[in-house]
Design a protein around this motif. Structure first.
Motif, PDB file in Angstrom:
ATOM      1  N   ASP A   1       0.813  -1.206   0.000  1.00 44.94           N
ATOM      2  CA  ASP A   1       0.000   0.000   0.000  1.00 44.94           C
ATOM      3  C   ASP A   1       0.853   1.265   0.000  1.00 44.94           C
ATOM      4  O   ASP A   1       0.356   2.346  -0.335  1.00 44.94           O
ATOM      5  N   ALA A   2       2.107   1.137   0.420  1.00 46.71           N
ATOM      6  CA  ALA A   2       3.007   2.290   0.432  1.00 46.71           C
ATOM      7  C   ALA A   2       4.428   1.819   0.154  1.00 46.71           C
ATOM      8  O   ALA A   2       4.906   0.870   0.780  1.00 46.71           O
TER       9      ALA A   2
ATOM     10  N   GLN B   1      -6.540   3.344  -4.959  1.00 52.00           N
ATOM     11  CA  GLN B   1      -6.781   4.667  -4.392  1.00 52.00           C
ATOM     12  C   GLN B   1      -6.352   4.723  -2.934  1.00 52.00           C
ATOM     13  O   GLN B   1      -6.662   3.829  -2.136  1.00 52.00           O
ATOM     14  N   GLY B   2      -5.636   5.777  -2.579  1.00 57.47           N
ATOM     15  CA  GLY B   2      -5.165   5.958  -1.218  1.00 57.47           C
ATOM     16  C   GLY B   2      -3.765   5.424  -0.973  1.00 57.47           C
ATOM     17  O   GLY B   2      -3.204   5.635   0.101  1.00 57.47           O
ATOM     18  N   ASP B   3      -3.195   4.745  -1.956  1.00 54.53           N
ATOM     19  CA  ASP B   3      -1.847   4.203  -1.788  1.00 54.53           C
ATOM     20  C   ASP B   3      -0.809   5.296  -2.034  1.00 54.53           C
ATOM     21  O   ASP B   3      -1.106   6.360  -2.560  1.00 54.53           O
ATOM     22  N   ARG B   4       0.435   4.996  -1.642  1.00 52.68           N
ATOM     23  CA  ARG B   4       1.460   6.028  -1.591  1.00 52.68           C
ATOM     24  C   ARG B   4       2.801   5.551  -2.150  1.00 52.68           C
ATOM     25  O   ARG B   4       3.189   4.395  -1.968  1.00 52.68           O
ATOM     26  N   ILE B   5       3.506   6.488  -2.786  1.00 51.09           N
ATOM     27  CA  ILE B   5       4.920   6.310  -3.110  1.00 51.09           C
ATOM     28  C   ILE B   5       5.648   7.495  -2.492  1.00 51.09           C
ATOM     29  O   ILE B   5       5.279   8.654  -2.719  1.00 51.09           O
ATOM     30  N   LEU B   6       6.662   7.208  -1.690  1.00 52.98           N
ATOM     31  CA  LEU B   6       7.403   8.252  -0.991  1.00 52.98           C
ATOM     32  C   LEU B   6       8.903   8.006  -1.153  1.00 52.98           C
ATOM     33  O   LEU B   6       9.402   6.927  -0.821  1.00 52.98           O
TER      34      LEU B   6
ATOM     35  N   ILE C   1      -3.520   7.884  -6.171  1.00 53.17           N
ATOM     36  CA  ILE C   1      -2.231   7.459  -5.606  1.00 53.17           C
ATOM     37  C   ILE C   1      -1.324   8.683  -5.553  1.00 53.17           C
ATOM     38  O   ILE C   1      -1.146   9.367  -6.566  1.00 53.17           O
ATOM     39  N   THR C   2      -0.770   8.968  -4.391  1.00 51.13           N
ATOM     40  CA  THR C   2       0.090  10.137  -4.260  1.00 51.13           C
ATOM     41  C   THR C   2       1.566   9.742  -4.326  1.00 51.13           C
ATOM     42  O   THR C   2       1.951   8.641  -3.947  1.00 51.13           O
ATOM     43  N   VAL C   3       2.369  10.677  -4.809  1.00 54.09           N
ATOM     44  CA  VAL C   3       3.819  10.485  -4.931  1.00 54.09           C
ATOM     45  C   VAL C   3       4.494  11.754  -4.437  1.00 54.09           C
ATOM     46  O   VAL C   3       4.227  12.851  -4.945  1.00 54.09           O
TER      47      VAL C   3
ATOM     48  N   GLY D   1       5.149   9.598   8.249  1.00 54.20           N
ATOM     49  CA  GLY D   1       3.902   8.997   8.716  1.00 54.20           C
ATOM     50  C   GLY D   1       2.695   9.818   8.319  1.00 54.20           C
ATOM     51  O   GLY D   1       1.656   9.272   7.924  1.00 54.20           O
ATOM     52  N   PHE D   2       2.820  11.149   8.378  1.00 51.00           N
ATOM     53  CA  PHE D   2       1.718  12.011   7.960  1.00 51.00           C
ATOM     54  C   PHE D   2       1.478  11.904   6.460  1.00 51.00           C
ATOM     55  O   PHE D   2       0.340  11.769   6.006  1.00 51.00           O
ATOM     56  N   VAL D   3       2.561  11.966   5.672  1.00 48.49           N
ATOM     57  CA  VAL D   3       2.412  11.910   4.210  1.00 48.49           C
ATOM     58  C   VAL D   3       1.763  10.599   3.772  1.00 48.49           C
ATOM     59  O   VAL D   3       1.034  10.555   2.778  1.00 48.49           O
ATOM     60  N   LEU D   4       2.007   9.538   4.520  1.00 52.40           N
ATOM     61  CA  LEU D   4       1.438   8.232   4.176  1.00 52.40           C
ATOM     62  C   LEU D   4       0.024   8.045   4.713  1.00 52.40           C
ATOM     63  O   LEU D   4      -0.632   7.052   4.392  1.00 52.40           O
ATOM     64  N   SER D   5      -0.442   8.981   5.517  1.00 49.67           N
ATOM     65  CA  SER D   5      -1.750   8.835   6.154  1.00 49.67           C
ATOM     66  C   SER D   5      -2.871   9.353   5.250  1.00 49.67           C
ATOM     67  O   SER D   5      -2.629  10.121   4.306  1.00 49.67           O
ATOM     68  N   PRO D   6      -4.128   8.979   5.551  1.00 51.03           N
ATOM     69  CA  PRO D   6      -5.257   9.487   4.768  1.00 51.03           C
ATOM     70  C   PRO D   6      -5.382  11.002   4.834  1.00 51.03           C
ATOM     71  O   PRO D   6      -5.950  11.619   3.920  1.00 51.03           O
ATOM     72  N   ALA D   7      -4.841  11.633   5.886  1.00 49.73           N
ATOM     73  CA  ALA D   7      -4.928  13.087   6.017  1.00 49.73           C
ATOM     74  C   ALA D   7      -4.156  13.811   4.914  1.00 49.73           C
ATOM     75  O   ALA D   7      -4.383  15.007   4.685  1.00 49.73           O
TER      76      ALA D   7
END
Length: 225
Positions: free
Chosen positions: A68-69, A114-119, A158-160, A202-208
């Motif tokens: 998921d991330a 949807q809601g998954d993350r790449i950081l 999906i956010t990056v 942790g914040f960037v990976l959160s739903p917020a």
């Protein structure tokens, strides 16, 4: 059901701090590092992977459950002035910081929803630093790459993003080879703590943080002022 994050570079420094922070938040974490890492937590799985071996890396990625991330925190430092740049060192930095991220994202993104993350963990020096052009160029490339992926994946939710720390108190920053020219303290009068970078991650990976994408988020203690 807890979410699952793949974090590279979990043996020390920022990668280890991010893994610990996510575990404390209830994530399942798979850690990629050259050596196996022991953590007294049922949600943590350590996988020994040499990131410089593309074939082994792809095998390890293929064996993972849904991710998921993706958090790429593994990195290395190099310093040399123009006129004394080593091509092999440049290639290693580019491969670890840019191509490894490409390999992992390319393998994992098709399963993301949807809601998954790449950081990606970049560096404040992506803006330029004397005698660091090899390192800086790879971290600058991370930003362009992340922004391009963010544009592609925004319609899928999906956010990056890139987190760009300043001088952070890690073994890489404080390695013995830098004793003669220690890094400068930022204006806050101390180095950034890995746990502070992890808290931002942790914040960037959160739903917020659903509306934050394509950004380079700098945490530098005022060094960029």
């Amino acid at each position: 059901m807890s979410r699952h994050a793949l974090v590279t570079g979990v043996s020390s420094g920022i990668g280890a701090a991010i893994a610990d922070h996510l575990l404390a938040q209830g994530w399942q974490v798979t850690g990629f590092s050259r050596t196996l890492v022991k953590k007294d937590h049922p949600g943590f799985t350590s996988v020994s992977v040499d990131l410089f071996d593309a074939s082994l890396l792809k095998q390890a990625l293929a064996a993972l459950p849904k991710v998921d991330a993706l958090v790429h925190a593994a990195g290395m430092m190099a310093a040399a002035p123009l006129g004394d740049l080593d091509e092999e060192q440049s290639a290693r930095l580019w491969y670890l910081h840019v191509q490894v991220a490409q390999i992992m994202a390319n393998a994992l993104q098709p399963q993301m929803t949807q809601g998954d993350r790449i950081l990606l963990i970049g560096s404040r020096t992506s803006r330029g630093a004397a005698n660091r052009s090899q390192y800086v160029s790879t971290k600058a490339a991370m930003v362009g790459m992340a922004r391009s992926w963010a544009a592609e994946l925004a319609p899928q939710g999906i956010t990056v993003n890139v987190i760009a720390p300043g001088a952070t108190e890690t073994p890489m920053l404080l390695q013995p080879g830098r004793a003669s020219s220690p890094p400068k303290l930022p204006p806050i009068g101390r180095y950034i703590k890995p746990e502070e970078v992890a808290a931002l991650a942790g914040f960037v990976l959160s739903p917020a943080a659903d509306a934050i994408t394509g950004q380079e988020l700098v945490i530098c203690g005022g060094a960029s002022l």
